[in-house]
Design a protein around this motif. Structure first.
Motif, PDB file in Angstrom:
ATOM      1  N   ASP A   7      -0.275  -6.676   7.093  1.00  0.00           N
ATOM      2  CA  ASP A   7      -0.149  -8.176   7.007  1.00  0.00           C
ATOM      3  C   ASP A   7      -1.262  -8.607   7.275  1.00  0.00           C
ATOM      4  OD1 ASP A   7      -0.261  -7.548   9.468  1.00  0.00           O
ATOM      5  OD2 ASP A   7       1.790  -8.219  10.031  1.00  0.00           O
ATOM      6  N   GLY A   8      -2.555  -8.270   6.765  1.00  0.00           N
ATOM      7  CA  GLY A   8      -3.964  -8.701   7.338  1.00  0.00           C
ATOM      8  C   GLY A   8      -4.523  -7.771   8.103  1.00  0.00           C
ATOM      9  N   GLY A   9      -3.656  -6.982   9.091  1.00  0.00           N
ATOM     10  CA  GLY A   9      -3.928  -5.823   9.574  1.00  0.00           C
ATOM     11  C   GLY A   9      -2.929  -4.835   9.352  1.00  0.00           C
ATOM     12  N   LEU A  10      -3.313  -3.628   9.726  1.00  0.00           N
ATOM     13  CA  LEU A  10      -2.269  -2.349   9.505  1.00  0.00           C
ATOM     14  C   LEU A  10      -1.469  -2.180  10.760  1.00  0.00           C
ATOM     15  CD1 LEU A  10      -1.942  -0.564   6.844  1.00  0.00           C
ATOM     16  CD2 LEU A  10      -3.617   1.053   7.880  1.00  0.00           C
ATOM     17  N   ARG A  11      -0.332  -2.219  10.666  1.00  0.00           N
ATOM     18  CA  ARG A  11       0.259  -2.073  11.907  1.00  0.00           C
ATOM     19  C   ARG A  11       1.780  -1.078  11.736  1.00  0.00           C
ATOM     20  NH1 ARG A  11      -0.335  -6.743  14.143  1.00  0.00           N
ATOM     21  NH2 ARG A  11      -1.326  -7.688  12.573  1.00  0.00           N
ATOM     22  N   ILE A  42      -6.579  -2.182  -0.500  1.00  0.00           N
ATOM     23  CA  ILE A  42      -5.711  -2.964  -0.146  1.00  0.00           C
ATOM     24  C   ILE A  42      -6.019  -3.526   1.273  1.00  0.00           C
ATOM     25  CG2 ILE A  42      -3.253  -2.947   0.591  1.00  0.00           C
ATOM     26  CD1 ILE A  42      -2.680  -1.759  -2.371  1.00  0.00           C
ATOM     27  N   VAL A  43      -6.162  -2.481   2.285  1.00  0.00           N
ATOM     28  CA  VAL A  43      -6.514  -2.957   3.605  1.00  0.00           C
ATOM     29  C   VAL A  43      -7.608  -3.608   3.750  1.00  0.00           C
ATOM     30  CG1 VAL A  43      -4.701  -1.044   4.422  1.00  0.00           C
ATOM     31  CG2 VAL A  43      -7.153  -0.680   4.315  1.00  0.00           C
ATOM     32  N   LYS A  44      -8.500  -3.695   2.717  1.00  0.00           N
ATOM     33  CA  LYS A  44      -9.580  -4.607   2.864  1.00  0.00           C
ATOM     34  C   LYS A  44      -9.222  -6.023   2.059  1.00  0.00           C
ATOM     35  CE  LYS A  44     -12.851  -0.890   2.333  1.00  0.00           C
ATOM     36  NZ  LYS A  44     -13.728  -0.413   1.265  1.00  0.00           N
ATOM     37  N   GLY A  45      -8.145  -6.343   1.543  1.00  0.00           N
ATOM     38  CA  GLY A  45      -7.737  -7.387   1.005  1.00  0.00           C
ATOM     39  C   GLY A  45      -7.447  -7.200  -0.395  1.00  0.00           C
ATOM     40  N   TYR A  46      -7.864  -6.316  -1.096  1.00  0.00           N
ATOM     41  CA  TYR A  46      -7.825  -6.152  -2.641  1.00  0.00           C
ATOM     42  C   TYR A  46      -6.186  -6.647  -3.012  1.00  0.00           C
ATOM     43  CZ  TYR A  46      -7.502  -3.840  -7.212  1.00  0.00           C
ATOM     44  OH  TYR A  46      -7.276  -3.565  -8.609  1.00  0.00           O
ATOM     45  N   MET A  47      -6.070  -7.376  -4.017  1.00  0.00           N
ATOM     46  CA  MET A  47      -4.931  -7.896  -4.703  1.00  0.00           C
ATOM     47  C   MET A  47      -4.176  -8.520  -3.822  1.00  0.00           C
ATOM     48  SD  MET A  47      -4.495  -6.114  -7.547  1.00  0.00           S
ATOM     49  CE  MET A  47      -2.719  -6.198  -8.122  1.00  0.00           C
ATOM     50  N   GLY A  48      -4.721  -9.016  -2.636  1.00  0.00           N
ATOM     51  CA  GLY A  48      -3.881 -10.029  -1.658  1.00  0.00           C
ATOM     52  C   GLY A  48      -2.577  -9.582  -1.450  1.00  0.00           C
ATOM     53  N   PHE A  49      -2.413  -8.147  -1.412  1.00  0.00           N
ATOM     54  CA  PHE A  49      -1.031  -7.655  -1.051  1.00  0.00           C
ATOM     55  C   PHE A  49      -0.775  -7.617   0.412  1.00  0.00           C
ATOM     56  CE2 PHE A  49       1.350  -3.818   0.097  1.00  0.00           C
ATOM     57  CZ  PHE A  49       2.548  -3.982  -0.690  1.00  0.00           C
ATOM     58  N   ARG A  50       0.597  -7.991   0.624  1.00  0.00           N
ATOM     59  CA  ARG A  50       1.072  -8.122   2.062  1.00  0.00           C
ATOM     60  C   ARG A  50       2.554  -7.091   1.894  1.00  0.00           C
ATOM     61  NH1 ARG A  50      -3.166  -9.400   2.674  1.00  0.00           N
ATOM     62  NH2 ARG A  50      -4.052 -11.238   3.744  1.00  0.00           N
ATOM     63  N   GLY A  51       2.708  -6.183   2.707  1.00  0.00           N
ATOM     64  CA  GLY A  51       3.756  -5.347   2.767  1.00  0.00           C
ATOM     65  C   GLY A  51       3.396  -3.986   3.100  1.00  0.00           C
ATOM     66  N   VAL A  52       4.330  -3.242   2.717  1.00  0.00           N
ATOM     67  CA  VAL A  52       4.120  -1.879   3.037  1.00  0.00           C
ATOM     68  C   VAL A  52       3.152  -1.025   1.703  1.00  0.00           C
ATOM     69  CG1 VAL A  52       5.312   0.500   3.470  1.00  0.00           C
ATOM     70  CG2 VAL A  52       6.246  -1.549   4.404  1.00  0.00           C
TER      71      VAL A  52
END
Lengths: 318, 318
Positions: A7-11, A42-52
């Motif tokens: 969600d912007g960071g990985l948790r 994705i965790v660098k922001g690619y595709m603007g993905f938020r979720g799992v």
């Protein structure tokens, strides 16, 4: 359920809601999930993905409306189509205009206890294939697609640029089809895996690159890869492009026209071909697993997957 | 003989030596020769060519060792191969490593009274085809190659970007094969030629571009053409690239990979297909002749060929 959330960071979360199971969808309990280059993006922001995130998985179906699926061990295709748009009606479901993509676009993915996917996306696995081999079904399908796209005929020679996960798997897939392969990369340890399977290997920048090749697979992940491929392919040869470079970069395609080269964009592939290679033992991807983690160590797993010497890093669910 | 020589500048000479006729070559007296975009580039320094330019011609064989050629009216393929290098041995004679190319590379061309070419390069013309139609055989062959490279199936739709000589001829060739064509260009007069033959035409930048298309032919001559083509082609569609842009230019090919598009470099083509279209009257290129000049007015002819509204400019030998 347990899940790794971006969600912007990985948790890591142990209270994430289980995925809803729509009409025509199955619920799958995940055993093994693999981290892919797309996940690192994705965790660098690619595709603007938020979720799992996560789209490479093996699991067992625990809920399904389709007879025969419940209880089955499965892998699954990642593009979920609407079935109604102009592209779906043309048979281009993987390119559906309103598609969701498992763990990449609009749909929670495989770094969790459970995921849901359309029944049509699931492939039942033969018993022979171990979970830790089957988790390679999705990237191996993409590698098989590169083989199809290269259109290699008997006696032709292929070069693969890039010894990352996809480059290596593509080398193994070509070798399984009896094609002569030269793999060009930067990591001696990674090259050695393809070397043991029968590939000629060359360290990038060193002599002996050979060519011109009938087909070149560009899997460097770098904006410079295409120019290298153009310099190595023969006139009227094929370049299969796996690298997605979102930024504009300087390039001349004059030699593509003068040498009448074909450049084929290549993404997802045929799971049946990949499962067959795994079942027949013609591709053995397990030596490519560099590390195994529980979901709760998600950050460490992503960090390891980003190391230059790492190949596949997987999550094992207990 | 009379010849138009490029030696840094373009000059008419009436004392230029007749071309030598090597073993297996014929001497051809030229009736009509056409100016092509490549010629306009050559006189700007492209390829570093020095000599007699010109590679689109019709003529009559006046000297030949091959039975049946002497006296025949012919057109000719422009690439002359060695027959011995690795590419020739692979069947890639058009890409021979030591090839000469008529009026483009290492061999005097067609803007003269005579030229010489290997016997194998010559095609005898059926009587039905006029000289001023037959002079289009070479560019029409390149247009037919674009049709082949586009791999269009029944019911598919094609867009052509660029209403220059090659874009127009490609539109006419597709129409002759019964394909639905949209031609996008900037000159209403040029578009009208394709419109009369049955193409849908759109002025670039105006609404109604349509799409997505199954195949797009990029014949703009501009570095921006490919990005336009990528925006217009459907997933898993084909782009045939005719434009040669020597300079590096900024570009992202991400959509090529994501949409699994094929990009096919396309250059010279099959003369037999072009001659058949002309003989059967299925393509009528003569309305594309904008002006006719004698060789002695070479500079004026090149100047006219460079005008934005000009299509084909030809030299007529008396």
């Amino acid at each position: 359920m347990n899940a790794l959330l971006f969600d912007g960071g990985l948790r890591f979360r142990n209270d994430y809601p289980e995925p809803a199971c729509g009409k025509g969808e199955s619920l799958v309990a995940i055993s093994v999930a693999g981290i892919c280059a797309t996940d690192l993006e994705i965790v660098k922001g690619y595709m603007g993905f938020r979720g799992v995130p996560g789209h490479e998985f093996v699991g067992r179906v625990i809920q399904s409306g389709r007879p025969g699926l419940k209880g089955a061990r499965v892998v699954g295709e990642i593009n979920c189509s609407c079935g109604r748009c102009d592209l779906c009606r043309r048979g281009l479901q993987k390119h559906c205009r309103s598609r969701t993509v498992l763990g990449i676009q609009g749909r929670d993915g495989a770094f969790a206890d459970y995921l849901s996917l359309p029944d049509d996306n699931l492939h039942i696995l033969p018993g022979k294939i171990s979970d830790q081999a089957a988790v390679f079904a999705e990237p191996l399908a993409a590698a098989c697609q590169a083989c199809d796209d290269a259109g290699v005929r008997e006696g032709e020679e292929v070069a693969i640029l890039g010894d990352g996960r996809l480059g290596l798997l593509t080398a193994l897939a070509f070798l399984a089809h009896g094609t002569r392969v030269t793999l060009i990369g930067t990591h001696r340890q990674k090259l050695a895996i393809a070397g043991r399977a029968g590939a000629r290997t060359v360290v990038s920048g060193e002599a002996g690159r050979g060519g011109p090749y009938d087909a070149v697979i560009e899997a460097t992940g770098s904006p410079d890869g295409l120019a290298q491929a153009l310099a190595m392919v023969r006139p009227r040869g094929r370049i299969v492009m796996k690298t997605t470079v979102a930024c504009r970069h300087a390039l001349s395609l004059a030699s593509l026209v003068i040498d009448e080269v074909s450049l084929v964009g290549s993404r997802c592939g045929n799971f049946n071909a990949a499962i067959a290679l795994l079942e027949q033992g013609r591709v053995d991807p397990e030596p490519m697993i560099s590390a195994r983690y529980p979901l709760s160590e998600g950050e460490a797993a992503f960090s390891r997957a980003g190391d230059h010497d790492a190949l596949k890093v997987v999550f094992l669910n207990s």
